[in-house]
Design an enzyme around this catalytic site. Structure first.
Site: not given
Ligand SMILES: Cc1cc2nc3c(=O)[nH]c(=O)nc-3n(C[C@H](O)[C@H](O)[C@H](O)COP(=O)(O)O)c2cc1C
Ligand SMILES: Cc1cc2nc3c(=O)[nH]c(=O)nc-3n(C[C@H](O)[C@H](O)[C@H](O)COP(=O)(O)OP(=O)(O)OC[C@H]3O[C@@H](n4cnc5c(N)ncnc54)[C@H](O)[C@@H]3O)c2cc1C
Length: 798
Positions: A433-434, A593, A641, A735
């Site tokens: 994921s980004p 955003y 997204r 994460r």
């Molecule tokens: C450090 C960090 C940076 C993130 N940056 C972005 C981002 O640049 N673009 C985006 O769409 N989501 C971003 N997210 C959200 C994640 O892509 C994801 O949707 C969210 O962490 C939930 O997934 P997880 O439970 O697997 O961590 C970010 C999350 C984390 C933890």
């Protein structure tokens, strides 16, 4: 103790008998409004596990219940002429009457007084007792009498159902789905004794009314159901034994009951306690067959805590409420998922029958892919094979015939099947994921990004998505964010893309976005969302706003000229992304955003063409989408997204999200990446494992567009369950990938799949990992199910 149970259903009777058995000196009465042995209803089901609890609580009644049980293992799903069967589910059915008779007889045997034909008007009639149990069922009068204390929350659900019987004896728990011109009806049927099966018919209220069932007499509506389910009934009649219910009143809507408190004191503190038990305290939808189980287990727990309390009844009641309310909540969560599934059958009937059945089996999210495998390995392997073939892999039968992939003798888990969008095929369903890293200077990604993204590409995921990359300097969240507004940035990205392509089979996606009102902030480790100490840049968004009240800089509303400029920036970034060689583009329309600020009514108060209705609020994001789609290569996909839920009253809801997805689909989007929240600081998300997956599920199956599920998906079992059930097409993992770049490789090894390509330089680690995991599995099997780590901890007394 003098104990009175108001209501002689399973809860009241079982509690009475357990207490009497515990101490024959207790004076116990069960007061029931019906005649002895007079009840309505057909069979109820238990799982094998419930039986074990009954055996431990009262062996004589358990033996009789066991004797009367009809046991079966299989579930059969009938849909559109298909019959899909899976085994190992372990259920027992017993007639409700038979169960009550056993409990009544056992109560009499141990000396409980059974008082019939007495309709209790108020619990206060028993103020002289030491303990009053309100076991008076779903519509509990006692619960209503002391509603101020119990604070019940009753959620009346959308479907109508009728509890019927039939002489057709089913050899599996059978779900039969039938389509009518008005919508879908389903039957839940199971045998419970030598001569009868339960047959529950269910449909959404509006379908029920359109079919005219609201105006039919009981006999007519039974005839309607007999005709509709003639195929599965095979000439057997449907029977009703609810003589007291007339006309359409036999069709009820299920009320989900939750109570904040379970104990009331008559006359205030120190008065006789009145304690809720069974359906009076809580309900769990019949589709997970747990109502009677919960009622009996409440009784077991209260009898146990009183037995252990050394006379401290108050402590016992507190312990009972604490333990049971948590247990009930778990079941109610599973029941809610199951209820919603049956309320939205029309969403799932579009799935192929095989997937429809799988979705039904895993609907509560308590039964995962690996749980199903434990129940019926051959069903799961055949199903995995089916999924693999649909995604373009040869099936096992073909493999066995030596057609291809000779190394893969067992089925391939859904997580590791390929997925194709336009001209791009991902080797598996895992997406990194980004994740913003805030580690650029002047928006140029450097060595840090090469290592960060490169390592994750080598870690086995099908695709790596670069973090939100900004379309202009003033589109950044922080000064550390990457950009794609210059050729220097394009070339720096190209170095990373080339590395990924040269050193892995992963695809790489670019996520482009504009921070809007959430821009010009510090990197998180210097103060998340806090404005910069100096060098702030002006902010634009749909409407003027301050993301953090009283703290953030104010944004101003975009003018048409701003919109044109920003669209052109998105187009330039898209061109550069294509020139850098990215395989996939994602447009960031989530998390508050810029583009998200147009979509959400919480952040868009415009009165022009770009505000007001959802159509208007989507206009600018769709303009941007159309502009980038026009320049992005036709053979490459674009995902969008979105925040599918703002988690704030008045914000975007999952219903809106389905509509948003439809619009992007019509504009040419290939997938919707289903995130949520971060639009408003007032959000109140309900977290839990896979908590955003229901949005991906709804969008995929209602809007008919491929989806990416994301959020608290943390193991292969989650991914397999999601993909196999058709809840999403891809799973984005964020994460867990920060903790372990090789998450996919490790998870595949953990579920015993060895046919996964590792980077050639790492192959010796693959063998060692697989060996260690195998050894751990064997030790766990020998050590009573404990893992090696758990055994070591036990030995050390940790
Ligand atoms: C450090 C960090 C940076 C993130 N940056 C972005 C981002 O640049 N673009 C985006 O769409 N989501 C971003 N997210 C959200 C994640 O892509 C994801 O949707 C969210 O962490 C939930 O997934 P997880 O439970 O697997 O961590 C970010 C999350 C984390 C933890
Ligand atoms: C269609 C349907 C299917 C179901 N299928 C299953 C299943 O498969 N498996 C399962 O486990 N559960 C099932 N249930 C749920 C199950 O029937 C209940 O959860 C269970 O009976 C709860 O037990 P209880 O003792 O709390 O309440 P009840 O069984 O409702 O008993 C309450 C008793 O209190 C009496 N009463 C009420 N008010 C008074 C009063 N004022 N004075 C005196 N007596 C009073 C009533 O007459 C009744 O006998 C199903 C329910 C429905 C509606």
């Amino acid at each position: 103790m003098k104990i009175v149970c108001i209501g002689g259903g399973p809860a009241g009777l079982y509690f009475a008998l357990l207490m009497k058995q515990q101490d024959p000196r207790h004076e116990i009465a069960v007061v029931e409004r019906n005649k002895p042995y007079d009840t309505f209803g057909w069979g109820v089901v238990f799982s094998d596990q419930t039986l074990g609890n009954l055996q431990a609580a009262d062996a004589p009644s358990a033996a009789q219940i066991l004797d009367a049980f009809n046991h079966w293992d299989d579930i059969e799903v009938h849909i559109r002429g298909h019959r899909i069967r899976s085994g190992g589910h372990g259920f027992c059915g017993i007639g409700r009457k038979r169960l009550l008779n056993i409990l009544q007889a056992r109560c009499e045997e141990v000396g409980v007084e059974l008082v019939f034909e007495t309709d209790v008007k108020s619990a206060a009639e028993y103020a002289d007792a030491d303990l009053v149990i309100a076991s008076d069922g779903l519509n509990s009068r006692v619960r209503n009498e002391f509603a101020d204390t119990f604070r019940p929350d009753v959620d009346v659900r959308r479907n109508r159902f009728v509890w019927l019987g039939t002489t057709r004896l089913f050899d599996a728990f059978t779900f039969d789905f039938q389509e009518t011109p008005h919508g879908w009806f389903q039957a839940h049927a199971y045998r419970f004794d030598a001569t009868h099966s339960t047959f529950i018919v269910e449909t959404p209220e509006e379908v029920w009314a359109k079919a005219g069932l609201d105006r039919m007499e009981k006999e007519e509506s039974i005839a309607f159901c007999e005709k509709l389910f003639a195929g599965v009934l095979q000439g057997h009649p449907l029977l009703s034994n609810a003589a007291h219910l007339r006309g359409s009143s036999q069709w009820i809507k299920f009320p989900r009951v939750v109570c904040e408190h379970w104990v009331h004191r008559l006359g205030g503190a120190g008065g006789t306690p009145v304690v809720l038990m069974g359906d009076a305290a809580h309900t769990a939808h019949f589709s997970i067959g747990s109502g009677t189980k919960l009622a009996l287990e409440d009784a077991i727990e209260l009898a146990r805590t009183i037995g252990n309390s050394r006379g401290d009844l108050t402590a016992a009641l507190e312990a009972y409420e604490a333990v049971r309310s948590i247990e009930v909540l778990k079941i109610q969560n599973a029941a809610r998922n199951s209820t919603e599934w049956f309320e939205h059958v029309d969403r799932y009937v579009k799935l192929p029958p095989e997937q429809f059945a799988y979705s039904l089996l895993t609907r509560s999210q308590r039964i995962s892919h690996e749980n199903l495998r434990l129940r019926d390995q051959s069903y799961v392997e055949e199903y995995e094979d089916w999924i693999a073939q649909r995604s373009g892999l040869p099936g096992r039968s073909q493999v066995d015939a030596g057609v291809q992939r000779a190394s893969c003798k067992h089925s391939i888990p859904p997580m590791l099947t390929p997925f194709t969008a336009r001209g791009v095929t991902l080797k598996n369903r895992i997406v990194v994921s980004p994740m913003a890293q805030y580690s650029c200077t002047d928006g140029v990604p450097g060595d840090y990004h090469l290592v960060h993204l490169g390592a994750r590409a080598m870690g086995g995921a099908g695709m790596v998505v670069a973090e939100m990359t900004c379309t202009s300097p003033d589109a950044r969240i922080t000064p550390g964010c990457p950009g794609l507004w210059s050729t220097a940035q394009r070339d720096a990205w190209k170095r990373i893309v080339d590395f990924v392509h040269a050193n892995s089979e992963a695809k790489i996606a670019m996520q482009i976005g504009h921070a809007g009102a959430k821009g010009s902030t510090r990197v998180p480790w210097e103060g998340e969302d806090q404005p910069l100490a100096e060098g702030n840049w002006p902010l634009v968004s749909a409407s003027p706003q301050q993301y953090l009240d009283g703290i953030s800089d104010w944004s101003r509303a975009m003018t048409r000229a701003d919109m044109d400029r920003v669209t052109a920036d998105f187009v330039r970034a898209t061109r550069y992304a294509a020139e850098a060689g990215f395989d996939w583009l994602e447009l960031h329309c989530a998390h508050g955003y810029l583009l998200s600020s147009f979509i959400s009514p919480l952040t868009n108060q415009r009165t022009d063409w770009y505000g007001g209705s959802l159509d208007n609020r989507l206009r600018y994001p769709l303009e941007v989408f159309a502009a980038i789609r026009a320049v992005w290569p036709k053979h490459l996909p674009i995902s969008v997204r979105i925040s599918a839920h703002d988690w704030v009253e008045g914000g975007i809801t999952p219903d809106d999200a389905v509509e948003i997805a439809r619009r992007f689909k019509a504009a040419g989007a290939d997938l919707i990446d289903c995130s949520s929240g971060q639009v408003s600081k007032k959000q109140q998300p309900v977290y839990g494992r896979m908590y955003q997956t229901p949005f991906a599920d709804r969008i995929r199956n209602e809007a008919g567009i491929a989806t990416i599920a994301v959020g608290a998906i943390s193991e292969a079992d989650h991914v397999n369950s999601i993909i196999a059930a058709g809840r999403a097409d891809l799973c984005a993992i964020a994460r867990p990938h920060l903790a372990n770049p090789a998450w996919t490789l490790l998870e595949a090894a953990k579920i015993g799949v060895t046919e996964v390509e590792w980077p050639k330089q790492y192959r010796s680690a693959k063998q060692q990992l697989e060996r260690n995991l195998e050894r751990e599995k064997q030790m766990a099997a020998q050590g009573g199910g404990l893992s090696a780590l758990e055994q070591a901890n036990r030995a050390l007394g940790v």
